[in-house]
Design a protein around this motif. Sequence first.
Motif, PDB file in Angstrom:
ATOM      1  N   ILE A 128       0.874  -1.182   0.000  1.00 25.36           N
ATOM      2  CA  ILE A 128       0.000   0.000   0.000  1.00 25.36           C
ATOM      3  C   ILE A 128       0.905   1.224   0.000  1.00 25.36           C
ATOM      4  O   ILE A 128       1.737   1.393   0.903  1.00 25.36           O
ATOM      5  CB  ILE A 128      -0.911   0.027   1.247  1.00 25.36           C
ATOM      6  CG1 ILE A 128      -1.799  -1.225   1.295  1.00 25.36           C
ATOM      7  CG2 ILE A 128      -1.749   1.300   1.279  1.00 25.36           C
ATOM      8  CD1 ILE A 128      -2.833  -1.310   0.205  1.00 25.36           C
TER       9      ILE A 128
ATOM     10  N   HIS B 243      -5.956  -0.295   6.700  1.00 28.17           N
ATOM     11  CA  HIS B 243      -6.400  -1.256   5.679  1.00 28.17           C
ATOM     12  C   HIS B 243      -7.347  -0.530   4.720  1.00 28.17           C
ATOM     13  O   HIS B 243      -8.498  -0.935   4.549  1.00 28.17           O
ATOM     14  CB  HIS B 243      -7.085  -2.456   6.325  1.00 28.17           C
ATOM     15  CG  HIS B 243      -6.196  -3.280   7.204  1.00 28.17           C
ATOM     16  ND1 HIS B 243      -5.434  -4.336   6.741  1.00 28.17           N
ATOM     17  CD2 HIS B 243      -5.911  -3.194   8.531  1.00 28.17           C
ATOM     18  CE1 HIS B 243      -4.748  -4.881   7.735  1.00 28.17           C
ATOM     19  NE2 HIS B 243      -5.015  -4.199   8.842  1.00 28.17           N
ATOM     20  N   GLU B 244      -6.867   0.575   4.164  1.00 25.99           N
ATOM     21  CA  GLU B 244      -7.631   1.426   3.240  1.00 25.99           C
ATOM     22  C   GLU B 244      -8.890   1.949   3.920  1.00 25.99           C
ATOM     23  O   GLU B 244      -8.783   2.802   4.774  1.00 25.99           O
ATOM     24  CB  GLU B 244      -7.876   0.678   1.932  1.00 25.99           C
ATOM     25  CG  GLU B 244      -6.507   0.303   1.317  1.00 25.99           C
ATOM     26  CD  GLU B 244      -6.583  -0.385  -0.011  1.00 25.99           C
ATOM     27  OE1 GLU B 244      -6.521   0.324  -1.032  1.00 25.99           O
ATOM     28  OE2 GLU B 244      -6.651  -1.626  -0.021  1.00 25.99           O
TER      29      GLU B 244
END
Lengths: 92, 294
Positions: free
Chosen positions: B206, B237-238
């Motif tokens: 990421i 986590h986004e």
Amino acid sequence: MTQPDRGDRTTRNATALAAAIARLGVQCSLEVRGGLALLLPVTSSVEALQAPDTRRAVLALAREHGFTHVAIELPSDRRGAGRETDAPLLRD
Amino acid sequence: MEVPSATLPPIMDIDATAFSDPILAGKEADLASWLSARAPVAIGFSGGVDSAYLAVAARLALGPDRVLAIIGRSPSYPEAQWAAAREVARSFDVPVLELDTAELDDPRYAANPSNRCYFCKTELWSRVVPVARERGFGTVADGTNADDLSDWRPGAQAGREHGVASPLAELGFTKQHIRDASKRLELPTWQQPSSPCLSSRLPYGIEVTPARLKQIERAESALRALGIAGDLRVRYHEDLARVELAADELPRWLEPRRFDALRDALVATGFERVSLDLRGFRSGSLNVLHGVGA
């Protein structure tokens, strides 16, 4: 059902995990994010997860089924509140 | 045989080190000798437990003119830690130099591979070491400790490539030794949680961006403002934040009303969904998730 993902080194069995957690008395849906099992419990099951023994049991089951992490999400709309499921709901 | 109290020495005459752990006392003496033999010494200084102890130990062993603590500032370095580092330096009269580092400008770092720390430390030491040498500091050291040697630390390679010494690791100081020695010196960091850079909250792969780092920093600050003490990480986590808390903090935040407060605090920082890790804090959690190890 198995859930392969990027970087997988293990076989994960989400269906079996969800069923095993339900047998502990924790009713929840389960979302799989790689090695992370994300539990979305119904409100009445949140209390059960406050007990250390239950958390330890859930973590042990997750390891047995190939997951490295378990987290609990409790959305603001109390997703699942009053919706006592008979069977675990899987999402991915 | 009971000794009459009148024959005991006055308490102020008792050497305080006589009460300390003799193993630790020996390590502290070894460190003072190590520093004296290699002075003047510049130290890569983040204000974390390890580098704060090393900087203060060096200041005590060498005096103010033969030590320099160098801070590398970048978006991956939390503002709160920067402030804490400056406060330690001020309180213990440690000379400080601040440099800007630009690891996020390196696409190899920003892509966030599992050896991301190597590129960060390469950037840090490529700036710190030349400046230290120009100022006459022949030795540059960092706060790597003996426990770190068994962990996945690709950044350590960059240190070796730049000739950076790690006296705490070399002399066998574990994290607990450093905490105990810091407590004896009354360093405020002695019970401070470990504090790796903000990029460590992003899963490998990421992209590391200033906006994401700022979001993570704001999220962790918001949780501290709720009164959460001890180890704390907001893993990114986004859309989802996964919060890792110290084991003794976790049960009370599973209580629905507290969980609501926690979730609301993190939604306000831009996360759509919020979760609590059931195991709680573990160092290197995302290494485990990705199967990365030493």
